[in-house]
Design a protein around this motif. Structure first.
Motif, PDB file in Angstrom:
ATOM      1  N   UNK A 181       2.289   1.662   1.870  1.00 54.96           N
ATOM      2  CA  UNK A 181       3.537   1.241   2.505  1.00 54.96           C
ATOM      3  C   UNK A 181       3.453  -0.185   3.029  1.00 54.96           C
ATOM      4  N   UNK A 182       2.249  -0.672   3.303  1.00 60.79           N
ATOM      5  CA  UNK A 182       2.060  -2.010   3.863  1.00 60.79           C
ATOM      6  C   UNK A 182       2.106  -3.110   2.804  1.00 60.79           C
ATOM      7  N   UNK A 183       2.104  -2.736   1.528  1.00 62.32           N
ATOM      8  CA  UNK A 183       2.133  -3.731   0.449  1.00 62.32           C
ATOM      9  C   UNK A 183       3.492  -4.419   0.443  1.00 62.32           C
ATOM     10  N   UNK A 184       3.481  -5.736   0.427  1.00 61.55           N
ATOM     11  CA  UNK A 184       4.725  -6.502   0.536  1.00 61.55           C
ATOM     12  C   UNK A 184       5.551  -6.465  -0.752  1.00 61.55           C
ATOM     13  N   UNK A 185       4.920  -6.596  -1.889  1.00 61.71           N
ATOM     14  CA  UNK A 185       5.634  -6.615  -3.162  1.00 61.71           C
ATOM     15  C   UNK A 185       6.172  -5.224  -3.484  1.00 61.71           C
ATOM     16  N   UNK A 186       7.462  -5.132  -3.744  1.00 61.50           N
ATOM     17  CA  UNK A 186       8.116  -3.831  -3.936  1.00 61.50           C
ATOM     18  C   UNK A 186       7.577  -3.081  -5.151  1.00 61.50           C
ATOM     19  N   UNK A 187       7.379  -3.780  -6.277  1.00 64.10           N
ATOM     20  CA  UNK A 187       6.886  -3.130  -7.491  1.00 64.10           C
ATOM     21  C   UNK A 187       5.458  -2.627  -7.308  1.00 64.10           C
ATOM     22  N   UNK A 188       4.622  -3.473  -6.700  1.00 63.98           N
ATOM     23  CA  UNK A 188       3.240  -3.065  -6.463  1.00 63.98           C
ATOM     24  C   UNK A 188       3.167  -1.905  -5.469  1.00 63.98           C
ATOM     25  N   UNK A 189       4.060  -1.928  -4.470  1.00 60.28           N
ATOM     26  CA  UNK A 189       4.091  -0.847  -3.488  1.00 60.28           C
ATOM     27  C   UNK A 189       4.485   0.466  -4.152  1.00 60.28           C
ATOM     28  N   UNK A 190       5.475   0.412  -5.040  1.00 58.29           N
ATOM     29  CA  UNK A 190       5.916   1.623  -5.731  1.00 58.29           C
ATOM     30  C   UNK A 190       4.806   2.185  -6.600  1.00 58.29           C
ATOM     31  N   UNK A 191       4.088   1.315  -7.281  1.00 59.02           N
ATOM     32  CA  UNK A 191       2.974   1.751  -8.137  1.00 59.02           C
ATOM     33  C   UNK A 191       1.871   2.390  -7.288  1.00 59.02           C
ATOM     34  N   UNK A 192       1.590   1.798  -6.128  1.00 58.07           N
ATOM     35  CA  UNK A 192       0.548   2.342  -5.242  1.00 58.07           C
ATOM     36  C   UNK A 192       0.947   3.714  -4.711  1.00 58.07           C
TER      37      UNK A 192
END
Length: 273
Positions: A181-192
């Motif tokens: 949830x702390x990942x800033x990039x939306x696409x990378x956050x969704x993948x995580x």
């Protein structure tokens, strides 16, 4: 529901229409019926005095017609059902007080009910539903004829998830979801988030998937129920995921991330599951 002007008008008419002795006797009968005591001065609590006046039905009808013509012009549609509230209740639209012996008002039921999952049902009714499932299992009757207030069923569902010894989002995956949830990039956050979902036990994964499908349907009716994915995330975040650390500070710090995780799961239900 009674406005202040209607209240004052009713007070004056009651005083003229009834002699003190008759009013006193009628109030005592009402007190017995409602199981309350008449005060030392002989006056009932003001909402109960409304029933002592014979003109109240015509006043209510007139006020309802007047207000509906001038104030209440809602675009959304409702599925209203007669409802009996236990104890005092305030109208969510006008904040006026509603009172009655039986069927004091109506409530909108279903996915279009305003504040669905946010508005709480009566605790004793929610406990009744819980006991019914504990006692009867799948045979428990939670139909609208038994529990007409949808908030009771919604409250029972939230209670079930809160009482699970291991949350739907398990303790083992909790920290990984928070980090995602702390990942800033939306696409990378969704993948995580998707990668962490794959770590959930099958039963937890399927339960979460089924719930997200349902909550997505709730958001489709956002125009009526005012519950979008963010609002549902606020409600279900702490319910579906709990920190393994018994720390108030950690819980408060993680609340925004809990909300965000559930919001992401709802908004991307068709992609993540």
């Amino acid at each position: 529901m009674f406005s202040e002007e209607l209240w004052l008008e009713n007070e004056k008419k009651c005083a003229v229409a009834r002699k003190p002795k008759q009013g006193r006797k009628r109030q005592e009968l009402l007190a017995v019926a409602l199981g309350v005591k008449v005060g030392i001065t002989g006056f009932l609590w003001p909402p109960l005095k409304l029933f002592a006046c014979p003109q109240i039905s015509s006043l209510v009808r007139r006020a309802a017609l007047t207000q509906s013509d001038t104030h209440f012009n809602y675009e959304k549609t409702h599925n209203f059902k007669v409802h009996t509230f236990r104890g005092p209740h305030w109208c969510e639209y006008c904040a006026n007080f509603m009172w009655g012996l039986i069927a004091q008002g109506v409530r909108c039921s279903g996915l279009k009910s305003e504040g669905l999952y946010r508005v709480s049902g009566f605790t004793e009714h929610i406990e009744d539903v819980k006991m019914a499932f504990d006692r009867d299992g799948e045979k428990a009757d939670i139909s609208a004829s038994i529990y007409p207030d949808i908030n009771i069923i919604a409250g029972a569902l939230k209670l079930y998830f809160r009482d699970l010894p291991i949350p739907v989002i398990t303790y083992d995956t909790y920290s990984k979801f928070i980090e995602a949830a702390k990942i800033a990039n939306a696409d990378e956050r969704l993948e995580a988030v998707h990668e962490v979902l794959m770590l959930l036990p099958p039963a937890h994964y399927e339960t979460l998937r089924y719930l997200m499908i349902h909550l997505k349907k709730v958001t489709i009716n956002e125009k009526d129920n005012f519950m979008n994915a963010e609002n549902l995330g606020i409600v279900f975040g702490p319910t579906l995921m709990r920190s393994p650390e018994d720390s108030t500070l950690t819980t408060l710090h993680d609340m925004r991330y809990q909300k965000l995780i559930v919001q992401i799961l709802i908004e991307n239900e068709d992609v993540l599951f």
